[in-house]
Design an enzyme around this catalytic site. Structure first.
Site: not given
Ligand code: G1P
Length: 838
Positions: A564, A570
């Site tokens: 990602k 994240k």
């Protein structure tokens, strides 16, 4: 496109070579296109020539479907969804079109004549990287579902000449390379210069009284740019519907200024052309501070104005006036990027079509709906008034007027609450003045939605709380979904075959049918073949890794994958802390029994995002040290695969055993990678964030590896004054891990290299890695144990796939259609002489 002058009406007889779907016809067409479009003799054709000839062959087969679709929409004067998005990350077209047409096998046979494999030609396609990540990819999945569900739709966006940069890794660091996706041509698009429109910029406004004595405004621009549409047909799965993705390219109205040329100003003569073409030149990467980037605002206004003018033109072709505009068009704002559309539609209705304010506002509010994709305050767009007013003076006036009327209404509801008024205002006046684009979108839309249940709740409670209090009825949740056509059928043919063999192929359009697989979870043979398939896919990825980065990985190890965009929220660096923990344990106890793992990373960092780039460097540095340490003996491998994009995603999701969805709770709006992994039989380790929560609900808590703080706990900890040092000092292993990274052990003795990252964690830790560390490590131990029991693991994997029905983008799109857009499917009937889909 409607052309009112056209009197040329006769049935178009198309040669079978352009439409036929059998192997022999396709073979002929391929040869024909190679010669007459590529201008190549078969014996001299390159792989790319063959790919291009094949792409044209397939495009031919889309065109009748596409034109029939457009004609049907016009004739029936249907209600249409327009998805306005600054990004469409569609990925390569060829394989998907073959699957949707149902001619994969025929084409495979036809291609074999060339001595090449179809897969090699598919791999030849340069993907259009017209998006950063999840947001753009979601738009692409939604186009696929809209066509598959036979909903009249247009995807409007920008035809960036350079998409998201290509990523190379040099000495562990990310290096950005220009993405030249158009350099060999794009066979999937059709330019429509005849449907070009003009867009104004700069200058000033003046008022005048029209012939009826009405007081009006007029915009005298500084310069005008032309938008040229490029159309790509988006075919649905095994239906005749082919909707349009219409992307705008900017051009100069006059490419050459003879006045300046004659005065000897040769460079100046093309100045205007250069400036105009710059607007659609390049996609802005995420996470860059955008406030100062005037060109970005130009891009947004450019594509939005082009698109609205286009809708108006089509509307007036079938309708006498724009009074019914909102009944025929539902326009979805994909994030705030296109939200200037609210003011632009007002301008077009009032200045160009002479509506009065109230009527124009009624139409506008009933046309738009807004999807929010982020809770990060820094990602909420706002434009300095100075830039906005200079570039779009007429729009600025209109926004002031919208705001003035809006705040007047608010004052009646909250008569003495100035704080409330300034919190709701479209103009932020707390310091330097800004236009708040999310506020404009909220005020100008009939519906507002988040992209997962938790996200929508947090919007209501936090980011958009004041708007929720005002109009709760506008808010709803639409949990994201992904298209199983690309993310299972196209990218994972082995799994597709195994599933279809058991439950038939209905699941491809009705993903909830995957439930049927639960009947086979106790079938030992089925589980055996499930594992064999996974192994083969992992072996393929291992070959690819070896070819790409020269690292040998063992397909029998646990493939632990995080792919990602690289961002601190994240938490790719939390994953690294786990890797270093395992490494540290093995160094202290070389005989420790651990489950051998291959950690695979992929993702791009914004070019100006220092910390994200340092995380990439850290991953590569840790990878190198572990790889060169003979005592590890292959029990741990770390791979950073460069240039993560759609094509690469299609390769990696099917090969994963474990999917890392480890964002700080409350930060990831939804996630869609989490869905793609799980659909392909990976188990998830994740926090209670975004769509993870719903995935866990669907697959069952016992089939999901949960760790970490909840959103409430995160908020509470922050409120109580979170101090990461407490964790650092009280957790010996954590301290050892951070100290090892800080010491220079992974950076050839350079203890300063990773200092900013380590210090950030110890002294600030805005994304609370240290608070979640122990829980993550413990959970990972559970993963390791579970993987050792392969029978058990296969059961969990099968159940994950079986229970992912909810996360098809078909379900999301149905909800948008019923609850926001109120549109109906329209069947497309092909003329008799066209061969129906196989
Ligand atoms: C963004 C959000 C992500 C969401 C996606 C689509 O994606 O952050 O949670 O799933 O939009 O709604 P990103 O651009 O971060 O990949």
């Amino acid at each position: 496109d409607p052309s009112p002058e056209s009197t040329f009406v006769c049935p178009i007889i198309i040669e079978d070579d352009r439409t036929g779907l059998d192997t022999e016809t396709i073979r002929r067409a391929l040869r024909d296109n190679l010669l007459y479009i590529q201008g190549k003799l078969p014996e001299l054709a390159s792989k790319n020539d063959l790919y291009m000839a094949l792409a044209y062959t397939i495009r031919d087969r889309l065109l009748q479907r596409w034109l029939t679709t457009q004609q049907t929409y016009l004739k029936k004067d249907v209600r249409t969804v327009c998805y306005l998005s600054a990004e469409f990350l569609v990925g390569p077209h060829l394989a998907n079109n073959l699957i949707n047409l149902g001619i994969y096998e025929q084409v495979q046979k036809a291609v074999s004549e060339s001595g090449l494999k179809l897969e090699e030609l598919i791999a030849q396609e340069e993907e259009p990287g017209l998006g950063n990540g999840g947001l753009g990819r979601l738009a692409a999945c939604y186009l696929d579902s809209l066509s598959t569900l036979e909903i009249p739709a247009i995807g409007y966006g920008i035809r960036y000449e350079f998409g998201i940069f290509d990523q190379e890794i040099h000495d562990g660091w990310q290096v950005e390379i220009t993405d030249k996706w158009l350099q060999y041509g794009n066979p999937w698009e059709i330019a429509r210069p005849e449907a070009g429109v003009e867009v104004k910029f700069g200058g000033y406004t003046e008022s005048y009284t029209d012939e009826n004595g009405n007081y009006r405004s007029r915009w005298i621009p500084d310069y005008v740019v032309k938008g040229i549409p490029y159309d790509t047909p988006i075919l649905g799965y095994r239906v005749n519907t082919a909707n349009t993705m219409r992307l705008w390219k900017s051009e100069a109205c006059e490419s050459f200024d003879f006045g300046r040329f004659n005065r000897g100003d040769y460079y100046g003569a093309v100045d205007n052309k250069v400036h105009s073409e710059n607007i659609s030149k390049v996609l802005y990467p995420n996470d860059e501070p955008i406030q100062g980037k005037e060109l970005r605002l130009e891009q947004q206004y450019f594509f939005v104005s082009c698109s609205l003018q286009d809708m108006i033109r089509i509307h007036l072709h079938e309708n006498p006036s724009l009074n019914s505009f909102h009944q025929k068009w539902s326009v979805q704002l994909n994030d705030t990027h296109p939200s200037v559309g609210v003011a632009e539609l007002m301008r077009l209705l009032i200045d160009v079509h002479h509506f009065d304010w109230d009527k124009a506002w009624f139409i506008t509010q009933n046309t738009f709906a807004y999807t929010n994709h982020t809770l990060l305050p820094e990602a909420l767009e706002k434009w300095p008034l100075s830039i906005f007013g200079r570039l779009l003076p007429r729009l600025m006036e209109i926004i002031y007027e919208i705001n003035h009327r809006f705040l007047d209404k608010i004052r009646i509801i909250y008569p003495h609450d100035d704080g409330k008024i300034s919190r709701l205002s479209i103009i932020d006046e707390s310091g330097e003045k800004y236009v708040r684009m999310a506020h404009l979108a909220c005020v100008g839309s009939q519906a507002i939605n988040g992209v997962a249940a938790l996200h929508t709740e947090l919007l209501k409670k936090d980011v958009l709380r004041n708007f929720y209090e005002l109009f709760p009825e506008k808010f709803s949740n639409k949990t994201n979904g992904v298209t199983p056509r690309r993310w299972i059928v196209s990218s994972n043919p082995r799994l597709t075959f195994a599933i279809t063999e058991k439950i038939g192929e209905n699941w491809i359009k009705h993903l909830e049918d995957l439930r049927g697989l639960e009947n086979y979870v106790d079938d030992g043979e089925f589980r055996d073949s499930w594992r064999r398939i996974k192994y083969d896919i992992k072996a393929d990825l291992a070959n690819y890794i070896d070819k790409k980065v020269g690292i040998k990985v063992d397909p029998s190890t646990l493939f632990d994958v995080q792919v990602k965009r690289i961002h601190e929220y994240k938490r790719q660096h939390l994953n690294v802390l786990h890797i270093v923990t395992l490494y540290h344990r093995l160094k202290n106890n070389p005989n420790l029994d651990i489950t051998p793992r291959t950690f695979i990373f992929g993702g791009k960092a914004a070019p100006g995002y220092f910390m994200a780039k340092l995380i990439i460097k850290l991953i590569n540095s840790v990878a190198e040290v572990i790889d060169n340490d003979p005592t590890i003996g292959g029990r741990l491998k770390v791979v950073f695969l460069p240039d993560y994009n759609v094509t690469f995603g299609q390769r990696v999701y099917p090969a994963a055993d474990l999917s890392e969805q480890i964002s700080t709770a409350g930060k990831e709006a939804s996630g869609t990678g989490n869905m793609k992994f799980s659909m392909n039989g990976a188990l998830t380790i994740g926090t209670l964030d975004g769509a993870n929560i719903e995935i866990r609900e669907e697959v069952g808590a016992e089939n999901f590896f949960l760790f970490g703080l909840t959103t409430e706990e995160v908020y509470a900890k922050k409120a109580a004054g979170y101090n990461p040092q407490e964790y650092y000092y009280h957790n010996e292993e954590l301290r050892a891990v951070l100290d090892l990274i800080g010491s220079g052990f992974f950076s050839r003795g350079d203890s300063s290299l990773f200092r900013p990252l380590v210090d950030n964690l110890i002294y600030d830790d805005p994304y609370m890695l240290l608070a979640d560390y122990q829980s993550y490590i413990d959970c990972q131990e559970g993963v390791g144990r579970a993987y050792k029991d392969q029978e058990h693991w296969s059961r969990l994997a099968i159940l994950n796939v079986a229970r992912m029905g909810k996360f098809s983008s078909d379900r999301s799109i149905r909800q948008y259609c019923e609850e926001i857009w109120r549109v109906q499917p329209v069947k497309i009937e092909l003329p008799d002489y066209i061969q129906a889909n196989a």
